[in-house]
Scaffold this motif. Structure first.
Motif, short mmCIF file in Angstrom:
data_model
loop_
_atom_site.label_atom_id
_atom_site.label_comp_id
_atom_site.label_asym_id
_atom_site.label_seq_id
_atom_site.Cartn_x
_atom_site.Cartn_y
_atom_site.Cartn_z
N VAL A 149 35.20 27.87 33.42
CA VAL A 149 35.83 29.00 33.41
C VAL A 149 37.36 29.57 33.27
O VAL A 149 37.96 30.32 33.42
CB VAL A 149 36.19 29.32 35.25
N ASP A 173 32.38 32.39 32.30
CA ASP A 173 33.04 33.47 31.99
C ASP A 173 32.66 35.03 31.73
O ASP A 173 33.08 35.83 32.77
CB ASP A 173 34.65 32.91 31.11
N ASN A 215 31.97 36.02 35.52
CA ASN A 215 32.41 36.46 36.56
C ASN A 215 33.13 37.23 35.93
O ASN A 215 33.51 38.98 36.97
CB ASN A 215 33.71 35.61 36.38
N SER A 218 31.12 40.82 37.34
CA SER A 218 30.92 40.59 39.05
C SER A 218 31.18 42.15 39.27
O SER A 218 31.50 42.70 39.30
CB SER A 218 32.20 40.13 39.64
N GLY A 265 36.05 30.22 43.23
CA GLY A 265 36.69 31.04 42.01
C GLY A 265 37.80 32.04 42.22
O GLY A 265 38.67 32.47 41.60
N LYS A 277 33.97 35.17 41.95
CA LYS A 277 34.16 34.95 40.78
C LYS A 277 33.19 33.10 41.33
O LYS A 277 33.74 32.77 42.03
CB LYS A 277 35.47 33.68 40.30
N ASP A 297 32.06 29.35 41.08
CA ASP A 297 33.89 28.19 40.13
C ASP A 297 32.98 26.96 40.39
O ASP A 297 32.92 26.60 41.01
CB ASP A 297 35.28 27.95 40.59
#
Length: 360
Positions: A76, A84, A87, A90, A123, A173, A175
């Motif tokens: 990430v 990546d 995220n 999103s 995240g 996010k 993670d």
């Protein structure tokens, strides 16, 4: 043919089949005198394979390539990775990911669902603190309050048919740092086994070890590995563990931390408060059959503190644990007691597990 001869013939055939099955199920070791060691830098650490088998250099390189592949896809902190992109999209649209990443996300979801203290959507918080990186900082309470509602694994949407994943809330996010190393260690180990490697250690930054087979010292002799001293940055240890054909995973306050105004903030964040967990644990080592279980559970158990974590491990039964608390006492679950030896040169002391059971 007499009955005795018939019986002898049948017995001989069955014995031959039995011997064939046994020989097929046992990999004969052909070991080097000195180990073959190969490593790469990936997933933010040095990933190393130490093998004693002869003639498996290509398989070892391919196993290390597995780690690099997951690093490219799941980091990430690396622009262009699949996570990546997930995220970045999103609240906008679903993202199609590779099968390997989809499976890892699905596995992370299952752990988020059943294990307290583990949330794959952490995240939004880890990117605020960014502990372990040059721009690490303590965020304001307002920033934490804004990020907390985004930490909710239940919001993530999977589409298995189209192999897409969607984070419906803008700013949310993923993670997977708390599970990826163990997951990848298992993939690397499975690959090596499938290609004939019998005696090796897969080491993902010392925090996640996969021990293959037995020690080169003997076909029934376990490996002897050091359990790191959480108060030291170097390779000092609190003691030694005998292990074979299993995973050894450690989470602790020493791995990555941020120091602000004299206060130390470890990198393991509480998804409920937005701050690092505060309890009596310095480190916890989990011994399990699979690395993915050890990785996820080490985070979960670290979050509980020593007493509740110990009770959890005893109830689980399929894992073992070594706890180091902030009073420098070491607690070992009964299933590991005969396999662990305290380093007498260290300042640590073995604690009685009865104290954990009897505390109020």
């Amino acid at each position: 043919m007499t009955r005795n001869k018939q019986f002898l013939l049948i017995f001989t055939v069955l014995l031959g089949i039995s011997l064939i099955l046994v020989s097929c199920g046992t990999d004969k070791r052909d070991l080097r005198t000195k180990p073959y060691v190969k490593e790469v830098f990936a997933m933010g650490t040095y990933i190393k394979i130490t093998s004693y088998d002869k003639g498996h250099e290509k398989a070892i390189q391919a196993a290390l390539d597995i780690a690099r592949d997951y690093d490219k896809k799941t980091s990430v902190n690396q622009s262009g990775s699949e996570l990546d992109e997930l995220n970045a999209q999103s609240g906008i649209k679903p993202v199609k990911v590779s099968k390997s990443v989809y499976d890892l996300l699905a596995k992370s979801y299952s752990y988020s669902k059943k294990e307290a203290g583990f949330d794959m959507m952490i995240g939004a918080l880890t990117s605020l603190w960014h502990i372990g990186f040059d721009d690490a900082r303590k965020p304001s309470q307002a920033e934490i309050d804004q990020a907390l509602p985004l930490v909710s694994y239940g919001a993530i949407q999977f589409d298995e048919k189209n192999q897409t994943v969607f984070l419906p809330v803008k700013g949310a996010k993923v993670d997977l740092g708390a599970i990826t190393k163990g997951y990848v260690a298992d993939k690397m180990t499975d690959y090596l086994k499938a290609h004939g490697v019998t005696t090796a250690i897969v080491d993902l930054g010392s925090s996640s070890l996969s021990l293959m087979g037995h020690s080169p010292r003997g076909e029934t002799t376990p490996w002897r590995i050091g359990i790191k001293d959480p108060n030291k940055q170097v390779s000092d240890q609190i003691g030694f563990l005998q292990a074979e054909n299993e995973s050894v995973t450690t989470s602790g306050i020493y791995e990555r931390f941020l120091k602000v105004d004299g206060k130390v903030y470890p990198h393991i964040l509480d998804p409920k408060t937005g701050y690092p967990f505060e309890n009596d644990i310095q480190s916890v080592t989990i011994v399990s059959e699979k690395g993915v279980d050890g990785d996820a559970l080490s985070t979960t158990i670290f979050a509980m503190g020593t007493k509740k974590g110990y009770a959890y491990v005893e109830k689980t039964k399929t894992i073992g644990a070594i706890f180091v608390d902030k009073d420098d006492k070491v607690y070992v679950t009964p299933n590991l007691a005969k396999r662990f030896e305290l380093d007498k040169s260290s300042h640590y002391q073995l604690g009685s597990t009865d104290d954990l059971r009897n505390e109020k």
